[in-house]
Design an enzyme around this catalytic site. Structure first.
Site, PDB file in Angstrom:
ATOM      1  N   CYS A 259      33.178  44.630  39.447  1.00 53.62           N
ATOM      2  CA  CYS A 259      31.847  44.421  38.873  1.00 53.62           C
ATOM      3  C   CYS A 259      31.077  45.747  38.765  1.00 53.62           C
ATOM      4  O   CYS A 259      31.539  46.680  38.130  1.00 53.62           O
ATOM      5  CB  CYS A 259      31.094  43.371  39.683  1.00 53.62           C
ATOM      6  SG  CYS A 259      29.754  42.574  38.762  1.00 53.62           S
TER       7      CYS A 259
ATOM      8  N   LYS B  96      34.802  45.979  47.873  1.00 51.62           N
ATOM      9  CA  LYS B  96      33.721  46.515  47.054  1.00 51.62           C
ATOM     10  C   LYS B  96      32.899  47.514  47.848  1.00 51.62           C
ATOM     11  O   LYS B  96      32.427  47.232  48.949  1.00 51.62           O
ATOM     12  CB  LYS B  96      32.829  45.374  46.560  1.00 51.62           C
ATOM     13  CG  LYS B  96      31.861  45.761  45.454  1.00 51.62           C
ATOM     14  CD  LYS B  96      31.176  44.504  44.917  1.00 51.62           C
ATOM     15  CE  LYS B  96      30.323  44.818  43.694  1.00 51.62           C
ATOM     16  NZ  LYS B  96      29.693  43.590  43.148  1.00 51.62           N
TER      17      LYS B  96
ATOM     18  N   GLU C 214      35.796  37.946  39.900  1.00 53.90           N
ATOM     19  CA  GLU C 214      35.257  38.412  41.184  1.00 53.90           C
ATOM     20  C   GLU C 214      35.055  37.236  42.137  1.00 53.90           C
ATOM     21  O   GLU C 214      34.537  36.196  41.749  1.00 53.90           O
ATOM     22  CB  GLU C 214      33.933  39.122  40.912  1.00 53.90           C
ATOM     23  CG  GLU C 214      33.233  39.685  42.132  1.00 53.90           C
ATOM     24  CD  GLU C 214      31.922  40.370  41.773  1.00 53.90           C
ATOM     25  OE1 GLU C 214      31.385  41.082  42.636  1.00 53.90           O
ATOM     26  OE2 GLU C 214      31.446  40.213  40.628  1.00 53.90           O
TER      27      GLU C 214
END
Length: 302
Positions: free
Chosen positions: A167, A133, A46
């Site tokens: 994540c 994200k 990430e």
């Protein structure tokens, strides 16, 4: 290896902190190293370029003062998508015959301002997919804007159907379900989570999705930070990300490679995509085990 067997990898590496050019150079070297080992899909952590804003030090950004230098340097070393840094990876993918999932801090130089926590899928054909994200986690909201659901995609490639989430998006059932519905076979999970619970999450997703899951965490030792890092770091000497790179199979959710902790390394596995169909025969979360009819209307709906 048969046509349905693909070698995939999680690349657990440390960025050259707040230095995009050096981090890109390191990542390209690692991509070439993976390709030399026969890897056809490599997943980086990430926001690998140029750093993940860890809660160990980034939470202080909630204060109005003190983070201007940090923000400026992070912006200056972030990545435009598409852009020249991405072009270097596409060129490398073409040279090595490899696909790559890369986590970056994404900027928009044409409209300077917000940054985004972004993952991209790159291949010899070019930029295949970009996903921001959906919901930055806790302290990440001090650095990253929110993404949007229209880019939750699974991409058909010569090595299989590739998708995934970033994540703690992997904890979001509705986001996962959208990826499941598109028939993912290789699930990329760039992350900064190094807790034991993360391994359980990855194992569960492998079973639930019927896909191979590639978890690529950060490894960030204290020694990696430059002397001029503009934010005070904890003085306990512990790593700010211990890693845990691993690959999981879809039938039982077992880790078939890794987890790797406390060092840099490339975790690889030869995966037979035919196992995805075996998993789906047992449990197809969007097919014979879906039962979407039990879902209620959204709150406030009819």
């Amino acid at each position: 290896m048969s046509a349905s067997v693909v070698r995939i990898a999680a690349i657990q590496a440390t960025p050259v902190i707040l230095d995009a050019e050096a981090t890109v150079s390191k990542a390209l070297h690692l991509l070439g190293e993976a390709a030399g080992e026969g890897v056809k899909l490599a997943v980086f952590p990430e926001t690998f370029i140029p750093l993940y804003p860890s809660g160990a030090w980034a939470h202080a950004a909630v204060l109005f003062g003190g983070f201007d230098q940090m923000w400026s340097r992070l912006w200056a070393n972030s990545v435009d998508v598409p852009g020249p840094h991405i072009d270097l990876f596409i060129k490398a993918c073409a040279e090595h015959g490899i696909y790559c999932v890369l986590g970056v801090n994404e900027r928009e130089s044409a409209r300077p301002g917000s940054l985004y926590n972004t993952m991209v899928l790159l291949g010899p054909e070019g930029l295949l997919w970009k996903h921001r994200k959906l919901m930055p986690t806790m302290h990440e909201r001090l650095f990253h804007g929110v993404g949007y659901g229209q880019d939750l995609n699974v991409i058909e490639t010569p090595i299989g159907r590739v998708g995934g989430l970033i994540c703690w998006e992997n904890r979001m059932p509705l986001a996962r379900y959208e990826i499941y519905r598109q028939g993912v076979q290789i699930w990329a999970a760039p992350t900064a989570d190094d807790d034991d619970g993360w391994i359980s999450t990855m194992s569960h997703i492998a079973i639930e999705s019927g896909a191979f899951v590639v978890s690529a965490p950060q490894y960030i030792p204290r020694s990696a930070f430059p002397d001029d890092f503009p934010v005070q770091l904890p003085d306990d000497g512990k790593a700010l990300g211990r890693g845990g790179a691993a690959i999981f199979e879809p039938v039982q959710g077992r880790a078939i490679a890794g987890p790797l902790y406390d060092q840099e390394g490339i975790v690889t596995a030869d995966v037979d995509l035919g196992r995805c169909m075996t998993a789906k025969r047992l449990f197809d979360v969007v097919g014979h085990y879906s039962r979407e009819d039990v879902l209620r209307a959204p709150l406030g709906g009819t």
